[in-house]
Scaffold this motif. Structure first.
Motif, mmCIF file in Angstrom:
data_model
loop_
_atom_site.group_PDB
_atom_site.id
_atom_site.type_symbol
_atom_site.label_atom_id
_atom_site.label_comp_id
_atom_site.label_asym_id
_atom_site.label_seq_id
_atom_site.Cartn_x
_atom_site.Cartn_y
_atom_site.Cartn_z
ATOM 1 N N LEU A 438 36.451 52.807 35.497
ATOM 2 C CA LEU A 438 35.499 52.748 34.914
ATOM 3 C C LEU A 438 34.459 51.515 35.200
ATOM 4 C CD1 LEU A 438 36.821 54.301 31.697
ATOM 5 C CD2 LEU A 438 35.160 55.791 32.927
ATOM 6 N N ILE A 439 35.065 50.671 34.699
ATOM 7 C CA ILE A 439 35.231 49.428 35.345
ATOM 8 C C ILE A 439 34.109 48.974 36.762
ATOM 9 C CG2 ILE A 439 35.617 46.687 35.371
ATOM 10 C CD1 ILE A 439 37.970 46.825 33.512
ATOM 11 N N THR A 440 35.011 49.536 36.727
ATOM 12 C CA THR A 440 34.299 49.303 38.858
ATOM 13 C C THR A 440 32.888 49.752 39.274
ATOM 14 O OG1 THR A 440 36.672 49.221 39.699
ATOM 15 C CG2 THR A 440 35.254 49.543 41.637
ATOM 16 N N ALA A 441 32.785 51.723 38.381
ATOM 17 C CA ALA A 441 31.678 52.530 38.644
ATOM 18 C C ALA A 441 30.666 52.105 37.847
ATOM 19 C CB ALA A 441 32.230 53.463 38.012
ATOM 20 N N ALA A 442 31.218 51.644 36.973
ATOM 21 C CA ALA A 442 29.449 50.716 35.809
ATOM 22 C C ALA A 442 29.437 49.452 36.452
ATOM 23 C CB ALA A 442 30.201 50.006 34.427
ATOM 24 N N GLN A 443 30.049 48.649 37.743
ATOM 25 C CA GLN A 443 29.474 48.007 37.980
ATOM 26 C C GLN A 443 28.788 48.466 39.641
ATOM 27 O OE1 GLN A 443 29.962 44.785 37.411
ATOM 28 N NE2 GLN A 443 29.243 43.040 38.366
ATOM 29 N N GLY A 444 29.229 48.864 39.773
ATOM 30 C CA GLY A 444 27.893 49.661 41.064
ATOM 31 C C GLY A 444 27.061 50.406 40.816
ATOM 32 N N ILE A 445 27.246 51.308 39.189
ATOM 33 C CA ILE A 445 25.538 51.439 38.955
ATOM 34 C C ILE A 445 24.432 50.552 38.935
ATOM 35 C CG2 ILE A 445 24.119 52.630 37.392
ATOM 36 C CD1 ILE A 445 26.794 54.577 38.778
ATOM 37 N N ASP A 446 25.157 49.425 38.426
ATOM 38 C CA ASP A 446 24.638 48.252 37.946
ATOM 39 C C ASP A 446 23.169 47.725 39.377
ATOM 40 O OD1 ASP A 446 25.285 48.374 34.988
ATOM 41 O OD2 ASP A 446 26.443 46.427 35.457
ATOM 42 N N HIS A 447 24.433 48.162 40.606
ATOM 43 C CA HIS A 447 23.824 47.270 41.427
ATOM 44 C C HIS A 447 22.904 48.046 42.293
ATOM 45 C CE1 HIS A 447 26.111 43.686 43.468
ATOM 46 N NE2 HIS A 447 27.311 44.309 42.113
ATOM 47 N N HIS A 448 22.512 49.807 41.024
ATOM 48 C CA HIS A 448 21.448 50.047 41.708
ATOM 49 C C HIS A 448 20.386 49.899 41.196
ATOM 50 C CE1 HIS A 448 24.245 51.717 44.568
ATOM 51 N NE2 HIS A 448 25.151 52.354 43.835
ATOM 52 N N ALA A 449 20.157 49.519 39.706
ATOM 53 C CA ALA A 449 18.723 49.470 39.535
ATOM 54 C C ALA A 449 18.021 48.356 40.444
ATOM 55 C CB ALA A 449 19.342 47.980 37.975
ATOM 56 N N PRO A 450 16.825 49.058 40.028
ATOM 57 C CA PRO A 450 16.208 49.522 38.219
ATOM 58 C C PRO A 450 16.394 50.984 38.209
ATOM 59 C CG PRO A 450 14.060 49.411 39.779
ATOM 60 C CD PRO A 450 15.739 48.785 40.652
ATOM 61 N N LEU A 451 17.050 51.945 39.699
ATOM 62 C CA LEU A 451 17.432 53.378 38.910
ATOM 63 C C LEU A 451 17.868 53.591 38.943
ATOM 64 C CD1 LEU A 451 17.682 53.794 43.358
ATOM 65 C CD2 LEU A 451 15.560 54.440 41.992
ATOM 66 N N LYS A 452 18.210 54.815 37.571
ATOM 67 C CA LYS A 452 19.604 54.802 36.255
ATOM 68 C C LYS A 452 20.178 55.959 36.982
ATOM 69 C CE LYS A 452 15.998 53.440 32.624
ATOM 70 N NZ LYS A 452 15.028 53.837 31.551
ATOM 71 N N THR A 453 21.454 56.156 36.183
ATOM 72 C CA THR A 453 22.063 56.924 36.596
ATOM 73 C C THR A 453 21.751 58.111 35.486
ATOM 74 O OG1 THR A 453 24.427 58.247 36.336
ATOM 75 C CG2 THR A 453 23.585 56.644 34.800
ATOM 76 N N SER A 454 22.025 58.563 34.926
ATOM 77 C CA SER A 454 21.930 60.722 34.434
ATOM 78 C C SER A 454 21.819 60.283 32.892
ATOM 79 C CB SER A 454 22.966 61.720 34.673
ATOM 80 O OG SER A 454 23.681 61.126 34.358
ATOM 81 N N ALA A 455 21.133 60.935 32.133
ATOM 82 C CA ALA A 455 21.468 60.080 30.785
ATOM 83 C C ALA A 455 22.756 60.939 30.464
ATOM 84 C CB ALA A 455 20.502 61.678 29.884
ATOM 85 N N LYS A 456 24.163 61.835 30.433
ATOM 86 C CA LYS A 456 24.822 61.835 30.295
ATOM 87 C C LYS A 456 26.170 60.317 30.710
ATOM 88 C CE LYS A 456 24.898 66.640 29.424
ATOM 89 N NZ LYS A 456 25.803 67.682 29.041
ATOM 90 N N LEU A 457 25.393 59.933 31.778
ATOM 91 C CA LEU A 457 26.604 59.057 32.189
ATOM 92 C C LEU A 457 26.039 57.676 31.845
ATOM 93 C CD1 LEU A 457 26.753 60.339 36.106
ATOM 94 C CD2 LEU A 457 28.460 60.388 34.587
ATOM 95 N N ARG A 458 25.016 57.714 31.679
ATOM 96 C CA ARG A 458 24.104 56.489 30.835
ATOM 97 C C ARG A 458 25.055 56.560 29.063
ATOM 98 N NH1 ARG A 458 18.915 57.751 32.690
ATOM 99 N NH2 ARG A 458 18.306 58.905 30.386
ATOM 100 N N LYS A 459 25.761 57.391 29.336
ATOM 101 C CA LYS A 459 26.068 57.103 27.828
ATOM 102 C C LYS A 459 28.121 56.807 27.849
ATOM 103 C CE LYS A 459 24.020 60.822 24.708
ATOM 104 N NZ LYS A 459 24.302 61.401 24.470
ATOM 105 N N VAL A 460 28.185 56.892 29.362
ATOM 106 C CA VAL A 460 29.395 56.258 29.648
ATOM 107 C C VAL A 460 29.554 55.155 30.266
ATOM 108 C CG1 VAL A 460 31.139 56.784 31.115
ATOM 109 C CG2 VAL A 460 30.340 58.650 30.362
ATOM 110 N N HIS A 461 28.524 55.232 31.009
ATOM 111 C CA HIS A 461 28.534 53.375 31.334
ATOM 112 C C HIS A 461 28.256 52.369 29.707
ATOM 113 C CE1 HIS A 461 26.083 49.839 32.959
ATOM 114 N NE2 HIS A 461 26.689 50.241 33.748
#
Length: 501
Positions: A438-461
């Motif tokens: 979870l920590i690793t995936a969240a950090q990976g998502i941050d590296h793709h900003a400003p692109l956003k993940t899905s609404a449901k996964l944003r809640k997980v993030h």
């Protein structure tokens, strides 16, 4: 809630595990009284019945005179209170008591209603006997754990009064209860049974439901962090195979990813396939889910089963000695849970490994922008690997082992409580593995900003970031990992219920 022992389901058991009030219904109490009357008639008739007026195990052929029957039952409980090790968690002990009530409530055990009242008083007053977790081989039932439960009602051992542990005799006085005096057959009815193994296995199962849901959320978030493909989760693929767990998992992951800007950004990137730990999630996680569903089915049946010995048939005033106390079904179910969770953790760790490897992920090494000076997520991945390897050792089935006891009379045993305890440890380890992902995936998502993940996964993030903020430089990791491990086990990332669909 009022409990009908003849109609128990997983939802009810889950509520009981979470601490719901419980009491047998009137029909069950009527059956209990009828079976107790039957035992009285059997004793009065002078018939020799195992455990009623004979010794136990290898001493089954030793007749006991009527004036020593009460002594027989008392000695049975004291002699079998021989457990060792750390106490069972309070919530597991509570569930064990409820399961004992359910089994007795079928009306084939022969205990008096006052015994039920004593067990019920423990529930009503949050008084949990201190029960050592080790010492049962799962046949003839969970003898030592159940003996510790009953010996506490007799004034021996210790009782946990809402968190304060006191000698059982003092606890009974504080509760206004008299020490329990057992009648014919009652001691044997109370300690023959699979309730300890089943309670520990159910605890592992319900933890598994939460671990599983977190693993699904982590896996979906990792797919987006990798800029992976959603095509493997196309329902047509899973429908062609037909495995129910795979179909469920593929649908959930596809739903979690739907609407992701990151996913939409690389539709024509030319990448053909993702590593197995990403694209084979429906196949691996689905197979694990099917195992959990099968284990749940077994444990629901066992929760309402008559598992003591001998079994009393009140309509005939007869008692038949059999082997329902043998916990082999529970042992197999617990080992199944262990194997399923081992794989859930194993595939999670592999996704973490991919994400921290720049050659595989295209992300910065160990997800830090300043490698060398900073190690980033290098060692959290090592911790996940250590837990994964530990789980592999723990997943070796206990149910294939047996060792003779009682001078060879009990020459094949199930090892169900050992299997169940191992499954619970694997669940806790898997929660730690998933915390790292979870920590690793969240950090990976941050590296793709400003692109956003899905609404449901944003809640997980967002839930992840509540415990583990984005990092730019090395920091102390252990507390964040422990917080997320606890969040997984608490169900903060959801629960994936193990009912078949």
């Amino acid at each position: 809630m009022k409990l009908n022992p003849e109609s128990i389901d997983l939802t009810t058991l889950r509520q009981l595990w979470q601490g719901a009030d419980a009491r047998l219904d009137d029909a069950a109490m009527g059956r209990i009284a009828g079976a107790a009357d039957s035992v009285s008639r059997i004793v009065a008739g002078g018939e020799t019945v195992y455990g009623v007026n004979t010794g136990f195990g290898l001493l089954a052929n030793t007749a006991i005179p009527a004036e020593r029957l009460a002594e027989l039952q008392t000695n049975l409980i004291l002699s079998h209170s021989a457990g060792i090790g750390d106490p069972l968690p309070r919530h597991v002990t509570r569930l064990m008591i409820v399961l004992k009530l359910l089994g007795l409530g079928r009306g084939f055990s022969g205990v008096r209603p006052l015994v039920i009242d004593a067990l019920q008083a423990l529930l009503d007053r949050d008084a949990m006997p201190v029960i050592p977790s080790q010492g049962s081989v799962g046949a003839s039932g969970d003898l030592a754990p159940l003996a510790h439960l009953i010996s506490a009602l007799m004034g021996y051992g210790k009782i946990d009064l809402a968190g304060t542990i006191v000698p059982a005799k003092d606890a009974l006085t504080k509760l206004g209860m008299q020490p329990l005096e057992l009648g014919p057959k009652e001691g044997l009815a109370l300690i023959n049974g699979t309730q300890a193994s089943t309670a520990i296995a159910l605890d592992a199962l319900f933890a598994a439901e939460r671990v599983f849901a977190s693993a699904i959320a982590a896996g979906a978030l990792s797919v987006d962090a990798l800029k992976g493909s959603a095509k493997p989760f196309d329902p047509r693929i899973s429908a062609l195979r037909g495995q129910p767990g795979q179909i469920r998992v593929a649908a959930v992951i596809a739903e979690l990813l739907a609407g992701s800007e990151i996913l939409d950004s690389h539709g024509r990137c030319g990448k053909v396939q993702d590593p197995y730990s990403f694209r084979c999630q429906p196949q691996v996680m689905g197979a694990s889910l099917d195992l959990l569903v099968n284990a749940a089915r077994t444990l629901v049946i066992e929760a309402g089963a008559v598992t003591d010995n001998p079994i009393v048939f009140p309509d005939e005033d007869s008692a038949i000695s059999g082997g329902n106390f043998h916990a082999q079904p529970v042992a197999f179910a617990a080992d199944t849970i262990a194997i399923a969770l081992c794989e859930v953790g194993s595939i999670s760790e592999r996704r973490t490994s991919v994400l921290v490897d720049p050659k595989m992920s295209g992300l910065p090494a160990f997800l830090t922008d300043d490698p060398g000076v900073n190690s980033g997520l290098m060692i959290p991945q090592v911790t996940a690997a250590a837990l994964t390897s530990e789980n592999k050792s723990l997943a070796f089935p206990a149910s294939v082992d047996s060792i003779p006891t009682s001078a060879g009379q009990e020459d094949h045993v199930s090892m169900a409580p050992i299997a169940a305890r191992k499954a619970g440890q694997i669940a806790r380890n898997a929660a730690g593995i998933i915390a790292v992902e979870l920590i690793t995936a969240a950090q990976g998502i941050d590296h793709h900003a400003p692109l956003k993940t899905s609404a449901k996964l944003r809640k997980v993030h967002a839930k992840i970031r509540n415990s583990s903020p984005h990092f730019g430089a090395d920091r102390y990791w252990a507390d964040e990992m422990t917080l997320l491990q606890s969040a997984v086990l608490a169900g903060d990332f959801g629960t994936f219920e193990a009912e078949g669909r």
